[in-house]
Design an enzyme around this catalytic site. Structure first.
Site, short mmCIF file in Angstrom:
data_model
loop_
_atom_site.label_atom_id
_atom_site.label_comp_id
_atom_site.label_asym_id
_atom_site.label_seq_id
_atom_site.Cartn_x
_atom_site.Cartn_y
_atom_site.Cartn_z
N GLU A 27 -55.46 -27.17 -19.11
CA GLU A 27 -56.14 -25.96 -19.58
C GLU A 27 -57.35 -26.35 -20.44
O GLU A 27 -58.33 -25.62 -20.53
CB GLU A 27 -55.17 -25.07 -20.38
CG GLU A 27 -55.64 -23.63 -20.48
CD GLU A 27 -54.57 -22.67 -20.96
OE1 GLU A 27 -54.32 -21.66 -20.29
OE2 GLU A 27 -53.97 -22.92 -22.03
N LYS A 55 -55.30 -12.39 -14.64
CA LYS A 55 -54.74 -11.36 -15.54
C LYS A 55 -55.34 -10.00 -15.21
O LYS A 55 -54.64 -8.99 -15.15
CB LYS A 55 -55.11 -11.68 -17.00
CG LYS A 55 -54.21 -12.68 -17.68
CD LYS A 55 -54.48 -12.64 -19.18
CE LYS A 55 -54.13 -13.95 -19.84
NZ LYS A 55 -54.59 -14.06 -21.22
N GLU A 87 -46.51 -10.48 -21.14
CA GLU A 87 -45.16 -11.04 -21.03
C GLU A 87 -44.43 -10.95 -22.36
O GLU A 87 -43.27 -10.52 -22.43
CB GLU A 87 -45.23 -12.52 -20.61
CG GLU A 87 -45.70 -12.77 -19.19
CD GLU A 87 -47.21 -12.91 -19.08
OE1 GLU A 87 -47.94 -12.41 -19.97
OE2 GLU A 87 -47.66 -13.49 -18.08
N GLY A 132 -53.92 -21.79 -28.59
CA GLY A 132 -52.48 -21.71 -28.32
C GLY A 132 -51.86 -23.07 -28.01
O GLY A 132 -50.84 -23.46 -28.57
N ARG A 133 -52.50 -23.83 -27.12
CA ARG A 133 -51.91 -25.11 -26.70
C ARG A 133 -52.00 -26.18 -27.79
O ARG A 133 -51.46 -27.27 -27.63
CB ARG A 133 -52.56 -25.58 -25.40
CG ARG A 133 -54.06 -25.71 -25.45
CD ARG A 133 -54.63 -25.80 -24.05
NE ARG A 133 -56.10 -25.80 -24.00
CZ ARG A 133 -56.85 -24.71 -24.00
NH1 ARG A 133 -56.30 -23.51 -24.09
NH2 ARG A 133 -58.18 -24.81 -23.93
N LYS A 173 -50.55 -14.90 -30.59
CA LYS A 173 -51.75 -14.91 -31.43
C LYS A 173 -52.52 -13.61 -31.25
O LYS A 173 -52.92 -12.97 -32.21
CB LYS A 173 -52.64 -16.11 -31.07
CG LYS A 173 -53.85 -16.22 -31.95
CD LYS A 173 -54.45 -17.59 -31.90
CE LYS A 173 -55.44 -17.71 -30.77
NZ LYS A 173 -56.14 -19.00 -30.82
N HIS A 191 -35.76 -41.92 -8.38
CA HIS A 191 -34.94 -41.56 -7.22
C HIS A 191 -35.51 -40.35 -6.50
O HIS A 191 -34.81 -39.74 -5.69
CB HIS A 191 -33.50 -41.30 -7.67
CG HIS A 191 -32.88 -42.52 -8.29
ND1 HIS A 191 -32.07 -43.38 -7.59
CD2 HIS A 191 -33.00 -43.04 -9.53
CE1 HIS A 191 -31.70 -44.37 -8.38
NE2 HIS A 191 -32.25 -44.19 -9.56
C1 G6Q Z 1 -53.34 -21.61 -24.77
C2 G6Q Z 1 -53.71 -20.38 -24.14
C3 G6Q Z 1 -52.53 -19.53 -23.69
C4 G6Q Z 1 -51.90 -18.70 -24.78
C5 G6Q Z 1 -50.95 -17.70 -24.13
C6 G6Q Z 1 -50.25 -16.82 -25.14
O1 G6Q Z 1 -54.11 -22.39 -25.26
O2 G6Q Z 1 -54.57 -19.69 -24.97
O3 G6Q Z 1 -51.54 -20.30 -23.06
O4 G6Q Z 1 -51.23 -19.50 -25.69
O5 G6Q Z 1 -51.66 -16.91 -23.22
O6 G6Q Z 1 -51.18 -16.09 -25.88
P1 G6Q Z 1 -50.75 -15.28 -27.14
O7 G6Q Z 1 -50.27 -16.25 -28.18
O8 G6Q Z 1 -51.98 -14.54 -27.58
O9 G6Q Z 1 -49.65 -14.35 -26.72
#
Ligand code: G6Q
Length: 544
Positions: free
Chosen positions: A363, A509, A225, A276-277, A219, A394
């Site tokens: 989160e 970060k 990463e 994101g989540r 986003k 188990h």
């Molecule tokens: C989720 C967070 C986080 C995010 C990642 C990836 O709710 O905001 O997990 O989705 O850090 O972010 P980008 O989509 O910006 O790469």
């Protein structure tokens, strides 16, 4: 200034005091006769293909009444409607913070047959955006289907590598793994998330890159990463003599540093009002799932999510599945004071679902301040973890049954298997064996077992509920996803915390960026080279 939220603060609600009192004398499920047929039949609710069986929670009529009163007094449903109406509830009043609407619901408000009961004017743009992006995806999938878009050698694209992390990875990955029997023949999706170079190496080594699409999802368009892995994948494509722009797709925020159509075969958009989540039903999940399942089955997932979104508006708390689950969770967390929650799907398909819920819940609700920036003086979201049964039985169920640490459990069961390939062995099918185990665990945890031998004594009173559906399909999975999203939102709204930001991930970060500057031999910005801790840690870890 935004509109103040209706309703009482959590601890100021009269029901809070009632529940505190009731918790001192919570129903004892180990008493003979308490967990009887009438109770099991009565403590059950249904929505969107799912039933919630909660006779094995430590609740009685008085507790359930008080939980409903808590919902009313905190005006949680009105608060939820404000969210749906586009009120910017992703903010902390009076402090620098995000200031956004929360509209992941819009990404499934695309199902013609399920008309919008409240066409909220302030969300019209989000609904229009969802429909536009979905239509663009439908066209792209059709082009793939009809061979208008194909690999350089004329073959169809068979594989898609999804590159993203956190919310841009966990939901799509969990859903993809859960829907394997529904895959279109000859299509597979692979996921790269970790900046560990072995993650990309492992995925790329098994692929014919010439027949592979790559979907980079970020986003912000800046995540370390994801941008690093994008560079690795581009390099691998070039090394294989391929043109990256003919293989690469992206899903990113409009105007982000990644939003450059020149570098991608197709670019899809996500928006700042979808966290994101919460993005699995936006283009973040729709692109890989549309590729893997085809448009119609991916759309069925959106339909299931939409059905549960609508069910979440049911006014009566005991008939509103996600609200009821949220209230039971609050009873366990704030009144019985139980700090964790195990999510235990009796379905191999849900192998990564608990990992997705871990992010969704922890989160969102692992917060220490209210929406006004005041420190909370009550517990917020639980520690969420889990693994599919029966494997877990188990492994770690010993602790769940007999440790002094009581772990509430949420079981998930399906009456039918996905593939329907099963055999009767000693009079029962494997699916029956699986479900018998689920029900046995629920019962054993609730009632326990008396024994003169202390080592064989099971204390019981370990609260749990069971979510059941007929079969795990795109539609029921969409509903399950939305169920948990709504549950988490309801809890956050009752606690009056911001479930939609994630400030707690920032410090790490920043410090990692500073350490990388040290490792690259650059002086970090702002003269922070004075900070002795980073260099000392690098040295002690043998990295300098
Ligand atoms: C989720 C967070 C986080 C995010 C990642 C990836 O709710 O905001 O997990 O989705 O850090 O972010 P980008 O989509 O910006 O790469």
């Amino acid at each position: 200034m935004s509109t103040p939220l209706p309703g009482r603060d959590f601890t100021a609600a009269p029901a809070f005091r009632t529940l505190r009192k009731l918790a001192g004398n919570a129903p004892d499920l180990t008493e003979p006769g308490v967990l009887d047929a009438a109770r099991i039949g009565a403590l059950r609710a249904e929505a969107a293909g799912w039933s919630l069986l909660y006779a094995t929670q430590r609740v009685n009529e008085a507790v359930l009444k008080a939980l409903s009163a808590l919902a009313r007094e905190t005006a949680v449903l009105q608060r939820f409607e404000m969210l749906l109406a586009g009120e910017p509830l992703n903010r902390i009043e009076g402090h620098e913070s995000e200031n956004r609407r929360v509209l992941h619901f819009a990404s499934r408000n695309v199902v013609e047959e399920l008309p919008d009961p409240h066409p909220w004017p302030a969300t019209a743009d989000a609904v229009a955006n969802a429909r536009t992006q979905l239509e663009r995806l439908r066209i792209f999938l059709k082009e793939l289907e009809q061979g208008e878009v194909r690999a350089p050698d004329g073959a169809p694209f068979s594989d898609l590598v999804h590159v993203g992390i956190g919310g841009s990875d966990l939901g799509p990955r969990a859903l993809y793994l859960a829907l394997q029997p529904f895959l279109r023949q000859g299509r597979r999706v692979h996921f790269i998330s970790n900046v560990d170079p072995d993650d990309a190496a492992q995925v790329l080594r098994g692929l014919n890159l010439a027949h592979t699409l790559v979907n980079v999802v970020s986003k912000s368009g800046t995540t370390l990463e994801t941008r690093t892995n994008e560079t690795l994948v581009r390099a691998a494509l070039k090394k294989a003599g391929l043109k990256p722009a003919r293989h690469m797709l992206c899903v990113t925020g409009a105007g982000s540093p990644m939003d450059d159509p020149q570098h991608y075969l197709r670019a899809f958009h996500m928006f700042d009002y979808i966290g994101g989540r919460y993005s699995a039903t936006s283009m973040v999940g729709a692109v890989p799932l549309g590729f893997a399942l085809g448009y119609d089955q991916m759309h069925d997932l959106l339909r299931g999510a939409r059905e549960m979104d609508l069910a979440a508006l049911t006014p009566e708390p005991r008939e509103n599945l996600p609200l009821l689950a949220a209230l039971l969770g609050i009873w366990n967390r704030n009144f019985l004071r139980l700090p964790t929650l195990a999510v235990l799907p009796y379905s191999q398909a849900l192998i990564r679902f608990a990992a997705h819920l871990q992010q969704l819940d922890m989160e969102s609700n692992g917060k220490g301040v209210t929406r006004h920036g005041a420190l909370v003086d009550f517990d917020t979201g639980p520690i969420v973890w889990g693994e599919p049964g029966t494997n877990g039985q188990h492994a770690f169920y010993q602790l769940i049954h007999q440790s002094p640490t009581v772990v509430p459990c949420e079981f998930i069961g399906l009456r039918q298997s996905q593939y329907g390939e099963d055999l009767q062995v000693e009079g029962t099918s494997s699916q029956q064996k699986l479900l018998a185990n689920l029900l046995a665990q629920a019962q054993a945890l609730a009632t326990g077992q008396d024994s003169a031998n202390p080592n064989r004594f099971f204390p019981g009173n370990r609260p749990n509920s069971i979510l059941m559906a007929d079969r795990l399909t795109p539609r029921t999975l969409g509903a399950l996803l939305s169920f948990y999203e709504a549950k988490v939102a309801f809890q956050g709204l009752i606690w009056n915390i911001n479930s939609f930001d994630q400030e707690g991930v920032q410090l790490g970060k920043v410090l990692a960026t500073r350490l990388l500057a040290h490792m690259a031999g650059k002086a970090p910005a702002g003269g922070e080279a004075q900070d002795p801790i980073g260099p000392a840690l690098l040295k002690a870890a043998g990295l300098r």
